[in-house]
Design a protein around this motif. Structure first.
Motif, PDB file in Angstrom:
ATOM      1  N   LEU A  69       0.836  -1.204   0.000  1.00 50.08           N
ATOM      2  CA  LEU A  69       0.000   0.000   0.000  1.00 50.08           C
ATOM      3  C   LEU A  69       0.868   1.250   0.000  1.00 50.08           C
ATOM      4  CD1 LEU A  69      -2.747  -1.101   2.573  1.00 50.08           C
ATOM      5  CD2 LEU A  69      -2.960  -0.938   0.078  1.00 50.08           C
ATOM      6  N   ALA A  70       1.943   1.217   0.777  1.00 53.20           N
ATOM      7  CA  ALA A  70       2.870   2.351   0.799  1.00 53.20           C
ATOM      8  C   ALA A  70       3.512   2.547  -0.566  1.00 53.20           C
ATOM      9  CB  ALA A  70       3.939   2.118   1.862  1.00 53.20           C
ATOM     10  N   LEU A  71       3.821   1.439  -1.227  1.00 53.33           N
ATOM     11  CA  LEU A  71       4.449   1.484  -2.543  1.00 53.33           C
ATOM     12  C   LEU A  71       3.561   2.183  -3.567  1.00 53.33           C
ATOM     13  CD1 LEU A  71       6.400  -1.340  -4.269  1.00 53.33           C
ATOM     14  CD2 LEU A  71       4.433  -0.369  -5.453  1.00 53.33           C
ATOM     15  N   VAL A  72       2.268   1.920  -3.523  1.00 56.14           N
ATOM     16  CA  VAL A  72       1.337   2.568  -4.452  1.00 56.14           C
ATOM     17  C   VAL A  72       1.357   4.079  -4.256  1.00 56.14           C
ATOM     18  CG1 VAL A  72      -1.085   2.814  -5.106  1.00 56.14           C
ATOM     19  CG2 VAL A  72      -0.143   0.539  -4.655  1.00 56.14           C
ATOM     20  N   VAL A  73       1.348   4.509  -3.004  1.00 53.48           N
ATOM     21  CA  VAL A  73       1.387   5.942  -2.702  1.00 53.48           C
ATOM     22  C   VAL A  73       2.678   6.561  -3.238  1.00 53.48           C
ATOM     23  CG1 VAL A  73       1.453   7.655  -0.842  1.00 53.48           C
ATOM     24  CG2 VAL A  73      -0.068   5.679  -0.664  1.00 53.48           C
ATOM     25  N   VAL A  74       3.789   5.881  -3.034  1.00 50.54           N
ATOM     26  CA  VAL A  74       5.080   6.383  -3.494  1.00 50.54           C
ATOM     27  C   VAL A  74       5.117   6.463  -5.024  1.00 50.54           C
ATOM     28  CG1 VAL A  74       7.554   5.856  -3.644  1.00 50.54           C
ATOM     29  CG2 VAL A  74       6.347   5.605  -1.477  1.00 50.54           C
ATOM     30  N   GLY A  75       4.590   5.448  -5.696  1.00 52.89           N
ATOM     31  CA  GLY A  75       4.572   5.460  -7.153  1.00 52.89           C
ATOM     32  C   GLY A  75       3.791   6.628  -7.708  1.00 52.89           C
ATOM     33  N   VAL A  76       2.608   6.879  -7.164  1.00 54.11           N
ATOM     34  CA  VAL A  76       1.782   7.997  -7.628  1.00 54.11           C
ATOM     35  C   VAL A  76       2.465   9.327  -7.326  1.00 54.11           C
ATOM     36  CG1 VAL A  76      -0.413   9.202  -7.305  1.00 54.11           C
ATOM     37  CG2 VAL A  76      -0.367   6.697  -7.423  1.00 54.11           C
ATOM     38  N   ALA A  77       2.974   9.476  -6.097  1.00 52.80           N
ATOM     39  CA  ALA A  77       3.645  10.719  -5.713  1.00 52.80           C
ATOM     40  C   ALA A  77       4.855  10.991  -6.598  1.00 52.80           C
ATOM     41  CB  ALA A  77       4.062  10.652  -4.250  1.00 52.80           C
ATOM     42  N   THR A  78       5.623   9.941  -6.891  1.00 47.31           N
ATOM     43  CA  THR A  78       6.816  10.106  -7.721  1.00 47.31           C
ATOM     44  C   THR A  78       6.455  10.533  -9.133  1.00 47.31           C
ATOM     45  OG1 THR A  78       7.998   8.430  -6.424  1.00 47.31           O
ATOM     46  CG2 THR A  78       8.878   8.950  -8.598  1.00 47.31           C
ATOM     47  N   ALA A 189      12.869   9.361  -4.094  1.00 41.99           N
ATOM     48  CA  ALA A 189      13.492   8.836  -2.874  1.00 41.99           C
ATOM     49  C   ALA A 189      12.889   9.480  -1.629  1.00 41.99           C
ATOM     50  CB  ALA A 189      14.993   9.083  -2.919  1.00 41.99           C
ATOM     51  N   VAL A 190      12.660  10.789  -1.688  1.00 41.18           N
ATOM     52  CA  VAL A 190      12.038  11.502  -0.562  1.00 41.18           C
ATOM     53  C   VAL A 190      10.643  10.948  -0.288  1.00 41.18           C
ATOM     54  CG1 VAL A 190      11.082  13.713   0.189  1.00 41.18           C
ATOM     55  CG2 VAL A 190      13.351  13.618  -0.828  1.00 41.18           C
ATOM     56  N   SER A 191       9.883  10.698  -1.339  1.00 47.22           N
ATOM     57  CA  SER A 191       8.540  10.123  -1.184  1.00 47.22           C
ATOM     58  C   SER A 191       8.622   8.779  -0.486  1.00 47.22           C
ATOM     59  CB  SER A 191       7.869   9.974  -2.554  1.00 47.22           C
ATOM     60  OG  SER A 191       7.747  11.215  -3.209  1.00 47.22           O
ATOM     61  N   GLY A 192       9.575   7.936  -0.915  1.00 49.97           N
ATOM     62  CA  GLY A 192       9.749   6.635  -0.285  1.00 49.97           C
ATOM     63  C   GLY A 192      10.134   6.751   1.169  1.00 49.97           C
ATOM     64  N   ASP A 193      11.019   7.698   1.479  1.00 50.91           N
ATOM     65  CA  ASP A 193      11.471   7.893   2.858  1.00 50.91           C
ATOM     66  C   ASP A 193      10.323   8.334   3.758  1.00 50.91           C
ATOM     67  OD1 ASP A 193      13.162   8.107   5.041  1.00 50.91           O
ATOM     68  OD2 ASP A 193      13.855  10.108   4.509  1.00 50.91           O
ATOM     69  N   TYR A 194       9.570   9.339   3.313  1.00 45.75           N
ATOM     70  CA  TYR A 194       8.499   9.885   4.151  1.00 45.75           C
ATOM     71  C   TYR A 194       7.359   8.881   4.343  1.00 45.75           C
ATOM     72  CZ  TYR A 194      10.082  14.622   5.044  1.00 45.75           C
ATOM     73  OH  TYR A 194      10.770  15.705   5.534  1.00 45.75           O
ATOM     74  N   VAL A 195       6.981   8.209   3.269  1.00 46.00           N
ATOM     75  CA  VAL A 195       5.888   7.239   3.382  1.00 46.00           C
ATOM     76  C   VAL A 195       6.312   6.062   4.261  1.00 46.00           C
ATOM     77  CG1 VAL A 195       4.439   5.604   2.105  1.00 46.00           C
ATOM     78  CG2 VAL A 195       4.814   7.900   1.203  1.00 46.00           C
ATOM     79  N   ALA A 196       7.558   5.620   4.130  1.00 45.85           N
ATOM     80  CA  ALA A 196       8.052   4.501   4.949  1.00 45.85           C
ATOM     81  C   ALA A 196       8.050   4.864   6.425  1.00 45.85           C
ATOM     82  CB  ALA A 196       9.464   4.113   4.503  1.00 45.85           C
ATOM     83  N   ARG A 197       8.466   6.077   6.746  1.00 44.07           N
ATOM     84  CA  ARG A 197       8.477   6.493   8.158  1.00 44.07           C
ATOM     85  C   ARG A 197       7.061   6.730   8.682  1.00 44.07           C
ATOM     86  NH1 ARG A 197      10.916  11.323   8.732  1.00 44.07           N
ATOM     87  NH2 ARG A 197      11.624  11.692   6.610  1.00 44.07           N
ATOM     88  N   TRP A 198       6.196   7.252   7.826  1.00 43.22           N
ATOM     89  CA  TRP A 198       4.799   7.498   8.221  1.00 43.22           C
ATOM     90  C   TRP A 198       4.059   6.195   8.503  1.00 43.22           C
ATOM     91  CZ3 TRP A 198       0.227   7.263   4.761  1.00 43.22           C
ATOM     92  CH2 TRP A 198      -0.939   7.699   5.417  1.00 43.22           C
ATOM     93  N   THR A 199       4.336   5.176   7.698  1.00 41.02           N
ATOM     94  CA  THR A 199       3.662   3.886   7.863  1.00 41.02           C
ATOM     95  C   THR A 199       4.425   2.938   8.799  1.00 41.02           C
ATOM     96  OG1 THR A 199       4.756   3.090   5.850  1.00 41.02           O
ATOM     97  CG2 THR A 199       2.525   3.970   5.613  1.00 41.02           C
ATOM     98  N   LYS A 200       5.552   3.436   9.335  1.00 41.79           N
ATOM     99  CA  LYS A 200       6.356   2.660  10.299  1.00 41.79           C
ATOM    100  C   LYS A 200       6.821   1.318   9.731  1.00 41.79           C
ATOM    101  CE  LYS A 200       4.493   4.733  14.543  1.00 41.79           C
ATOM    102  NZ  LYS A 200       3.854   5.879  13.864  1.00 41.79           N
ATOM    103  N   LEU A 201       7.354   1.358   8.505  1.00 41.47           N
ATOM    104  CA  LEU A 201       7.930   0.159   7.913  1.00 41.47           C
ATOM    105  C   LEU A 201       9.252  -0.164   8.608  1.00 41.47           C
ATOM    106  CD1 LEU A 201       7.373   0.818   4.088  1.00 41.47           C
ATOM    107  CD2 LEU A 201       5.972  -0.568   5.626  1.00 41.47           C
ATOM    108  N   THR A 202       9.707  -1.382   8.453  1.00 35.19           N
ATOM    109  CA  THR A 202      10.983  -1.767   9.051  1.00 35.19           C
ATOM    110  C   THR A 202      12.116  -1.009   8.344  1.00 35.19           C
ATOM    111  OG1 THR A 202      11.462  -3.566   7.500  1.00 35.19           O
ATOM    112  CG2 THR A 202      10.051  -4.084   9.405  1.00 35.19           C
ATOM    113  N   PRO A 203      13.289  -0.899   8.970  1.00 33.16           N
ATOM    114  CA  PRO A 203      14.421  -0.217   8.320  1.00 33.16           C
ATOM    115  C   PRO A 203      14.771  -0.815   6.961  1.00 33.16           C
ATOM    116  CG  PRO A 203      14.880  -0.516  10.649  1.00 33.16           C
ATOM    117  CD  PRO A 203      13.607  -1.269  10.370  1.00 33.16           C
ATOM    118  N   HIS A 204      14.694  -2.141   6.831  1.00 41.77           N
ATOM    119  CA  HIS A 204      15.013  -2.773   5.554  1.00 41.77           C
ATOM    120  C   HIS A 204      13.949  -2.457   4.503  1.00 41.77           C
ATOM    121  CE1 HIS A 204      18.387  -4.985   7.204  1.00 41.77           C
ATOM    122  NE2 HIS A 204      17.641  -5.338   8.232  1.00 41.77           N
ATOM    123  N   GLN A 205      12.691  -2.445   4.892  1.00 44.79           N
ATOM    124  CA  GLN A 205      11.625  -2.100   3.957  1.00 44.79           C
ATOM    125  C   GLN A 205      11.720  -0.626   3.553  1.00 44.79           C
ATOM    126  OE1 GLN A 205       8.208  -3.341   6.290  1.00 44.79           O
ATOM    127  NE2 GLN A 205       7.951  -5.196   5.050  1.00 44.79           N
TER     128      GLN A 205
END
Length: 478
Positions: A69-78, A189-205
């Motif tokens: 789900l986070a990936l979809v958001v990042v793709g659209v934002a990018t 990359a910024v989109s991926g970083d912010y969405v990952a931190r917002w959704t509390k993904l693991t460091p590797h994800q």
């Protein structure tokens, strides 16, 4: 342990340590991570494990529903950020050179030499002041996506990244010799970083999502979804396992389709011939492949040097003005040097350019790009590197054709672009696919293209091993 517990029944010493309720230790501790196996728990008749195939073994960043789900958001934002960056770029090109569509180089050629110099002087004044103020008031905030990806430390600043990207596209639109892809790559990359931190993904994800976003930024603005995915997986994340490739492909596709809102759905380089294989191309690739590798090392080292010693502090106020003005003066004679080099490469792909002109452009493009980077300007090296390889390939092809005629100059240029890109990025797979996808041609000469890229990358890796991305990373502070 039962067969169903061992992911379709891997048995004996040959069975990998991957199981339905299996474990895998993290890099930094003995933390146990539980992983689900396939829905079908019954093994095939041989009782071999479903995850015995190397690329299917679980990765520490194994995607789950929240990740997708986070990936979809990042793709659209990018994709949206990619469109925005190109709106800025094309808008400035229109204002500065009355550029609409087609060749930017032709628009530059239609204005006077004085006009070209003044446009670059304006770029220098604007860029110098803007970068100085931005770096002063956002000191300590990071825009180094590659640094975060490879070291796994820190986080990206949205405001500094966004403003850096806008400034970069403006000066490129005015003619600065740097790549336009750095801005959408950074914003992905910024989109991926912010969405990952917002959704509390693991460091590797989080690391995987940042890589996917960066690759998707490249994919969106050049309409290269496959190349962008390989760029993310092979170069940025460093793995072609299915756990990495699937998210990279998905993000690039989503970003590319989203970017079609504004950007066209066709090849970046249009009208190229359907090149056919000639024996002369294969022999040429074997001969010049190592040469491309050696020259690639020199190119990367030069960019590393100017990046490390680039102007900072108050010097950046004046440095871009001086550097861009010099570029403008040289550009009176060689307008091909304006911008990222896309049209320079396009011309030689189409078979244009004399031997003297191509050799001059090969010598000058890296120098003016290094001049811009050393002045403190922020921008990419993707297209400047590709265009340098294209004109070098075209020039060496013209010389070769004097002794062994038959193949077109454009075919040699395409091979040269792939070889310099592969060795310069230290990512031959991504480079080959990107060149094919950017041009929508080249499959007829895929063998010599691959041979030259393999040899060039092997030589560059043996001699040095840095890429145009790793060599530009800032000094590590201990």
């Amino acid at each position: 342990m039962t067969a169903s517990e061992n992911l379709h029944g891997g048995v004996g010493d040959s069975a990998p340590d991957n199981n339905t309720h299996g474990t895998r230790e993290s890099n930094n501790s003995s933390t146990v991570r539980h992983r689900k196996g396939p829905l079908i728990s019954t093994p095939v008749p041989s009782k071999r494990s479903a995850l015995e195939q190397p690329n299917t073994r679980p990765d520490l960043a194994e995607p789950n529903l929240k990740f997708w789900l986070a990936l979809v958001v990042v793709g659209v934002a990018t994709g949206i950020f990619g469109d925005l960056m190109m709106v800025v770029l094309f808008g400035v090109q229109h204002i500065a050179y009355n550029y609409h569509t087609g060749s930017f180089q032709r628009a530059v050629e239609h204005v006077s030499g004085l006009h070209r110099v003044v446009a670059l002087m304006i770029a220098g004044v604007f860029g110098g002041v803007a970068w100085y103020l931005l770096r002063k008031f956002t000191k300590g905030e990071s825009t180094e996506a590659d640094n975060i990806l490879w070291l796994g430390k820190g986080q990206l600043s949205f405001r500094r990244s966004f403003l850096t990207s806008i400034i970069s596209e403006i000066v490129i639109g005015l003619g600065a010799s740097i790549g336009r892809e750095a801005a959408p790559k950074l914003m992905g990359a910024v989109s991926g970083d912010y969405v990952a931190r917002w959704t509390k993904l693991t460091p590797h994800q989080r690391r995987l999502l940042i890589a996917c976003g960066a690759g998707a930024g490249l994919a969106a603005v050049y309409n290269v979804p496959l190349g962008g995915a390989l760029f993310a997986a092979e170069l940025l994340y460093g793995s072609l396992s299915i756990s990495v490739v699937l998210p990279a492909l998905a993000t690039s596709v989503i970003a590319t389709v989203t970017a079609w809102i504004y950007l066209p759905n066709h090849a970046t380089y249009l009208g190229l011939a359907n090149f056919h294989f000639e024996t002369s191309q294969l022999v040429w690739a074997v001969v010049v492949g190592p040469i491309f590798g050696v020259l690639s090392v020199a190119y990367v080292r030069m960019m590393a040097w100017v990046s490390h010693y680039r102007m900072g502090g108050k010097k950046i106020i004046a440095a871009p003005f001086i550097a861009f003005t010099i570029l403008g003066i040289i550009g009176v004679r060689y307008p091909q040097l304006f911008g990222n080099g896309k049209d320079m490469a396009h011309t030689v792909f189409l078979g244009g350019g004399t031997l003297t002109l191509l050799l001059a452009l090969f010598a000058l493009k890296p120098l003016v790009t290094a001049l811009c980077v050393g002045s403190g300007a922020s921008g990419g090296l993707f297209t400047p590197t590709l265009s340098t390889g294209a004109v070098l390939g075209g020039a060496l092809g013209l010389i070769w054709s004097m002794f062994w005629p038959g193949a077109s100059t454009g075919s040699y240029a395409l091979i040269g672009a792939a070889a310099i890109m592969g060795s310069g990025m230290q990512a031959p797979f991504a480079a080959i696919v990107l060149v094919l996808e950017l041009t929508h041609t080249g499959f007829g000469i895929i063998v010599p293209l691959m041979v030259a890229t393999i040899l060039a990358t092997l030589v560059a890796k043996t001699i040095d091993g840095y890429s145009i991305y790793s060599a530009r990373l800032p000094e590590i502070e201990y």
